[in-house]
Write a protein that holds these residues in place. Structure first.
Motif, PDB file in Angstrom:
ATOM      1  N   GLY A  26     -33.379 -28.823 -24.542  1.00 29.85           N
ATOM      2  CA  GLY A  26     -33.921 -30.147 -24.299  1.00 29.85           C
ATOM      3  C   GLY A  26     -33.953 -31.046 -25.521  1.00 29.85           C
ATOM      4  N   LEU A  27     -34.234 -30.463 -26.713  1.00 30.89           N
ATOM      5  CA  LEU A  27     -34.436 -31.278 -27.907  1.00 30.89           C
ATOM      6  C   LEU A  27     -33.210 -31.396 -28.801  1.00 30.89           C
ATOM      7  CD1 LEU A  27     -38.016 -30.146 -29.022  1.00 30.89           C
ATOM      8  CD2 LEU A  27     -37.374 -32.328 -27.998  1.00 30.89           C
ATOM      9  N   ALA A  28     -32.406 -30.328 -28.879  1.00 26.80           N
ATOM     10  CA  ALA A  28     -31.290 -30.309 -29.824  1.00 26.80           C
ATOM     11  C   ALA A  28     -30.328 -31.492 -29.681  1.00 26.80           C
ATOM     12  CB  ALA A  28     -30.529 -28.985 -29.695  1.00 26.80           C
ATOM     13  N   PRO A  29     -29.946 -31.914 -28.465  1.00 27.11           N
ATOM     14  CA  PRO A  29     -29.008 -33.039 -28.371  1.00 27.11           C
ATOM     15  C   PRO A  29     -29.516 -34.328 -29.004  1.00 27.11           C
ATOM     16  CG  PRO A  29     -29.154 -31.891 -26.268  1.00 27.11           C
ATOM     17  CD  PRO A  29     -30.243 -31.340 -27.134  1.00 27.11           C
ATOM     18  N   TRP A  30     -30.828 -34.511 -29.054  1.00 31.17           N
ATOM     19  CA  TRP A  30     -31.385 -35.745 -29.607  1.00 31.17           C
ATOM     20  C   TRP A  30     -31.452 -35.703 -31.138  1.00 31.17           C
ATOM     21  CZ3 TRP A  30     -31.993 -39.409 -25.972  1.00 31.17           C
ATOM     22  CH2 TRP A  30     -32.126 -38.989 -24.646  1.00 31.17           C
ATOM     23  N   MET A  31     -31.283 -34.525 -31.736  1.00 33.00           N
ATOM     24  CA  MET A  31     -31.442 -34.366 -33.175  1.00 33.00           C
ATOM     25  C   MET A  31     -30.113 -34.338 -33.929  1.00 33.00           C
ATOM     26  SD  MET A  31     -34.707 -34.099 -33.254  1.00 33.00           S
ATOM     27  CE  MET A  31     -35.393 -34.538 -31.660  1.00 33.00           C
ATOM     28  N   ARG A  40     -27.797 -36.348 -34.756  1.00 32.15           N
ATOM     29  CA  ARG A  40     -27.403 -37.413 -35.685  1.00 32.15           C
ATOM     30  C   ARG A  40     -28.428 -37.636 -36.802  1.00 32.15           C
ATOM     31  NH1 ARG A  40     -22.916 -39.862 -33.878  1.00 32.15           N
ATOM     32  NH2 ARG A  40     -22.420 -39.748 -31.663  1.00 32.15           N
ATOM     33  N   LEU A  41     -29.583 -37.004 -36.719  1.00 28.49           N
ATOM     34  CA  LEU A  41     -30.595 -37.137 -37.772  1.00 28.49           C
ATOM     35  C   LEU A  41     -30.231 -36.271 -38.974  1.00 28.49           C
ATOM     36  CD1 LEU A  41     -34.101 -37.044 -36.031  1.00 28.49           C
ATOM     37  CD2 LEU A  41     -33.194 -38.881 -37.444  1.00 28.49           C
ATOM     38  N   PRO A  42     -30.391 -36.773 -40.220  1.00 28.06           N
ATOM     39  CA  PRO A  42     -30.208 -35.903 -41.384  1.00 28.06           C
ATOM     40  C   PRO A  42     -31.176 -34.725 -41.315  1.00 28.06           C
ATOM     41  CG  PRO A  42     -30.293 -38.215 -42.046  1.00 28.06           C
ATOM     42  CD  PRO A  42     -30.664 -38.169 -40.588  1.00 28.06           C
ATOM     43  N   LEU A  64     -30.967 -29.896 -36.700  1.00 29.10           N
ATOM     44  CA  LEU A  64     -31.801 -29.052 -35.829  1.00 29.10           C
ATOM     45  C   LEU A  64     -33.090 -28.575 -36.487  1.00 29.10           C
ATOM     46  CD1 LEU A  64     -29.201 -26.885 -33.874  1.00 29.10           C
ATOM     47  CD2 LEU A  64     -30.220 -29.076 -33.277  1.00 29.10           C
ATOM     48  N   LEU A  65     -33.260 -28.815 -37.794  1.00 30.02           N
ATOM     49  CA  LEU A  65     -34.556 -28.506 -38.407  1.00 30.02           C
ATOM     50  C   LEU A  65     -35.666 -29.349 -37.773  1.00 30.02           C
ATOM     51  CD1 LEU A  65     -33.504 -28.286 -42.170  1.00 30.02           C
ATOM     52  CD2 LEU A  65     -34.240 -26.385 -40.705  1.00 30.02           C
ATOM     53  N   HIS A  66     -35.290 -30.521 -37.259  1.00 30.17           N
ATOM     54  CA  HIS A  66     -36.279 -31.390 -36.614  1.00 30.17           C
ATOM     55  C   HIS A  66     -36.783 -30.796 -35.297  1.00 30.17           C
ATOM     56  CE1 HIS A  66     -35.798 -34.741 -39.398  1.00 30.17           C
ATOM     57  NE2 HIS A  66     -34.491 -34.552 -39.336  1.00 30.17           N
ATOM     58  N   VAL A  67     -36.005 -29.870 -34.708  1.00 32.78           N
ATOM     59  CA  VAL A  67     -36.452 -29.248 -33.466  1.00 32.78           C
ATOM     60  C   VAL A  67     -37.750 -28.482 -33.708  1.00 32.78           C
ATOM     61  CG1 VAL A  67     -35.882 -27.572 -31.670  1.00 32.78           C
ATOM     62  CG2 VAL A  67     -34.131 -29.133 -32.508  1.00 32.78           C
ATOM     63  N   ASN A  68     -37.886 -27.869 -34.886  1.00 35.29           N
ATOM     64  CA  ASN A  68     -39.132 -27.175 -35.220  1.00 35.29           C
ATOM     65  C   ASN A  68     -40.311 -28.142 -35.187  1.00 35.29           C
ATOM     66  OD1 ASN A  68     -38.023 -24.656 -35.549  1.00 35.29           O
ATOM     67  ND2 ASN A  68     -37.829 -24.804 -37.771  1.00 35.29           N
ATOM     68  N   ILE A  69     -40.108 -29.346 -35.736  1.00 38.62           N
ATOM     69  CA  ILE A  69     -41.199 -30.309 -35.837  1.00 38.62           C
ATOM     70  C   ILE A  69     -41.563 -30.876 -34.469  1.00 38.62           C
ATOM     71  CG2 ILE A  69     -41.924 -32.498 -36.869  1.00 38.62           C
ATOM     72  CD1 ILE A  69     -39.942 -31.883 -39.170  1.00 38.62           C
ATOM     73  N   PHE A  70     -40.564 -31.386 -33.762  1.00 39.51           N
ATOM     74  CA  PHE A  70     -40.847 -31.994 -32.455  1.00 39.51           C
ATOM     75  C   PHE A  70     -41.227 -30.936 -31.418  1.00 39.51           C
ATOM     76  CE2 PHE A  70     -38.211 -35.335 -34.409  1.00 39.51           C
ATOM     77  CZ  PHE A  70     -39.071 -36.407 -34.243  1.00 39.51           C
ATOM     78  N   LEU A 108     -48.736 -37.127 -39.458  1.00 37.84           N
ATOM     79  CA  LEU A 108     -48.203 -35.873 -39.990  1.00 37.84           C
ATOM     80  C   LEU A 108     -46.779 -35.626 -39.498  1.00 37.84           C
ATOM     81  CD1 LEU A 108     -51.265 -33.452 -39.777  1.00 37.84           C
ATOM     82  CD2 LEU A 108     -50.016 -34.081 -41.832  1.00 37.84           C
ATOM     83  N   VAL A 109     -46.526 -35.885 -38.212  1.00 40.11           N
ATOM     84  CA  VAL A 109     -45.168 -35.729 -37.682  1.00 40.11           C
ATOM     85  C   VAL A 109     -44.200 -36.625 -38.457  1.00 40.11           C
ATOM     86  CG1 VAL A 109     -43.678 -36.124 -35.683  1.00 40.11           C
ATOM     87  CG2 VAL A 109     -45.892 -35.015 -35.372  1.00 40.11           C
ATOM     88  N   ALA A 110     -44.604 -37.879 -38.697  1.00 40.48           N
ATOM     89  CA  ALA A 110     -43.747 -38.821 -39.413  1.00 40.48           C
ATOM     90  C   ALA A 110     -43.474 -38.344 -40.842  1.00 40.48           C
ATOM     91  CB  ALA A 110     -44.394 -40.208 -39.430  1.00 40.48           C
ATOM     92  N   LEU A 111     -44.490 -37.825 -41.522  1.00 37.16           N
ATOM     93  CA  LEU A 111     -44.299 -37.317 -42.882  1.00 37.16           C
ATOM     94  C   LEU A 111     -43.359 -36.117 -42.906  1.00 37.16           C
ATOM     95  CD1 LEU A 111     -47.940 -37.579 -44.310  1.00 37.16           C
ATOM     96  CD2 LEU A 111     -45.964 -38.935 -45.004  1.00 37.16           C
ATOM     97  N   PHE A 112     -43.534 -35.209 -41.947  1.00 33.13           N
ATOM     98  CA  PHE A 112     -42.665 -34.029 -41.888  1.00 33.13           C
ATOM     99  C   PHE A 112     -41.217 -34.435 -41.613  1.00 33.13           C
ATOM    100  CE2 PHE A 112     -46.447 -31.248 -40.319  1.00 33.13           C
ATOM    101  CZ  PHE A 112     -46.962 -31.248 -41.608  1.00 33.13           C
ATOM    102  N   VAL A 113     -41.038 -35.326 -40.630  1.00 34.02           N
ATOM    103  CA  VAL A 113     -39.683 -35.785 -40.288  1.00 34.02           C
ATOM    104  C   VAL A 113     -39.068 -36.515 -41.484  1.00 34.02           C
ATOM    105  CG1 VAL A 113     -38.371 -37.389 -38.842  1.00 34.02           C
ATOM    106  CG2 VAL A 113     -40.078 -35.889 -37.801  1.00 34.02           C
ATOM    107  N   GLY A 114     -39.849 -37.374 -42.141  1.00 33.86           N
ATOM    108  CA  GLY A 114     -39.345 -38.105 -43.304  1.00 33.86           C
ATOM    109  C   GLY A 114     -38.905 -37.173 -44.415  1.00 33.86           C
TER     110      GLY A 114
END
Length: 432
Positions: A86-91, A93-95, A98-104, A186-192
């Motif tokens: 569900g989440l991987a396709p949306w991530m 293009r982000l630098p 797939l590390l962002h999948v852990n956060i979201f 916190l989510v924004a800081l982690f993603v940033g």
């Protein structure tokens, strides 16, 4: 016997009991009994019985086992299996990809479990093998999981916010509302941080190019996450809108979670029984700790120690910022030896008079405490998230702690922002 001597003896008794491995609830009751014996002639048995019974009979606490059960039901559903799909396709293009999948993924699961350790275990079981297979750096895998799993303590429905609300007689609904903006911060800081790391370390990321899926295909792959997101929005939204109390919303959440689990084909007699028993055991543990803490609070009130400590702190003429800095260090040290719920219920009887005397908003202070307790979840030697990730990765605790350090520092930044700009925590509850 002077108050200072009694305080020292009680502190020694507490650390002795905890050091011997006695249950936190029994340790709290033991210290309460000692305080009543040394500091007052009031009838011990009567005070203990009426306090424990009165504080166990709390309607606000009825939301606690229901939210825990809702999390246990969804924990045993196919939510985790669908997380990458569900989440991987949306991530892609982000630098950092797939590390962002852990956060979201942790953010989503935090909103249905309310537990930091459960979030780390659920998302970690899925993401660690998959990210390792794709060649992502292990240190970032562990770090993103360690940090983002702590969102389970802050993003509503947070178990620890329910405990804080019950212990300090704060509105649980308002605490839930207060937790949403700090959680998003916190989510924004982690993603940033992951985005910046991804831009600076492109050579350490796998060379996968992404699938270039269309928007419609991304939605199709995410369809199994949509019911969960709607469940979260319905449960939390009904509380925010004033349609339902936290207890009512939790009951509806359990019913909907059972329905979703049944529709996904993952609800059977075994999963239902395991979820119910696990929720019962966790709820009983927390309720038992709260009962012990309630008795200790009353016992400390009889001795007069909290008010004297508040007067002593007031006599130091500390600014609110200096007091919060001292309390931050205190809570982090306590969190190195106790779990978050124990830290909250153990300290409220002594800390709250100081906080109120300093003129600090007690609702805002609840968010402050939760963020600090989040930080303690990834500090050795007893950071619960570290133990979970150690078991999942097979690495030693120091390796896991080093990977989590940047996210500990990011939480420190978030804490500083909430202190300097208290409206982050107070704006929504004051305007809804």
């Amino acid at each position: 016997m002077s108050i200072l001597t009694i305080s020292a003896i009680l502190l020694a008794i507490l650390f002795l009991m905890l050091g011997l491995g006695l249950w936190v609830a029994f340790s709290l009751m033991g210290v309460g009994i000692a305080a009543m014996t040394m500091g007052t002639s009031s009838p011990l048995g009567t005070v203990m019985a009426t306090t424990i019974w009165g504080n166990s009979n709390s309607w606000a606490l009825a939301a606690l086992p229901l939210f825990i059960w809702m999390g246990e039901i969804l924990f045993r559903s196919r939510l985790s299996e669908d997380m990458f799909t569900g989440l991987a396709p949306w991530m892609e293009r982000l630098p950092g990809r797939l590390l962002h999948v852990n956060i979201f993924g942790s953010g989503i699961f935090a909103a249905v479990s309310g537990s930091s350790a459960a979030t780390a275990a659920t998302i970690g079981k899925l993401s660690i093998p998959e990210l390792k297979r794709r060649g992502y750096p292990e240190r970032m895998m562990i770090g993103t999981l360690a940090g983002s799993a702590t969102l389970g303590l802050l993003i509503p429905p947070s178990i620890i916010l329910i405990v804080y609300g019950a212990a300090t007689e704060q509105s649980i609904a308002r605490l839930f509302i207060a937790g949403i903006l700090p959680g998003l911060l916190l989510v924004a800081l982690f993603v940033g941080y992951v985005v910046i790391w991804g831009l600076l370390n492109k050579d350490k990321l796998p060379t996968e190019t992404g699938e270039g899926l269309s928007f419609a295909e991304k939605l199709r792959r995410s369809r199994r996450l949509i019911p969960i997101v709607l469940l979260i929005a319905g449960v939390i939204g009904s509380i925010y809108a004033g349609i339902a109390s936290p207890t009512d919303a939790a009951a509806v959440g359990v019913a909907l979670a059972l329905l979703l689990s049944w529709l996904s084909g993952s609800l059977d007699r075994q999963s239902f029984t395991e979820g119910l028993m696990s929720a019962t055991m966790t709820s009983c543990m927390i309720a038992f700790i709260l009962a012990g803490a309630a008795f200790l609070t009353v016992a400390m009130g009889f001795t007069g120690i909290p008010s004297l400590l508040a007067e002593w702190i007031g006599g130091l003429n500390l600014s609110p910022y200096a007091l919060l800095a001292a309390l931050t260090v205190f809570f982090i040290v306590m969190g190195c030896f106790l779990d978050g719920i124990s830290v909250v219920v153990l300290t409220t009887s002594v800390i709250m008079p100081m906080v109120e005397k300093a003129g600090i908003d007690t609702m805002w202070f609840g968010i402050f405490v939760v963020i600090v307790v989040e930080m303690s979840q990834i500090t050795p030697p007893v950071g619960f998230n570290l133990f979970v990730l150690q078991a999942l990765t097979g690495r030693n605790i120091l390796t896991v702690a080093r990977a989590a350090l940047p996210f500990f520092l990011l939480m420190l930044v978030a804490l500083a922002l909430v202190v300097v700009f208290p409206g982050i925590a107070t704006y929504l509850p004051n305007h809804m």
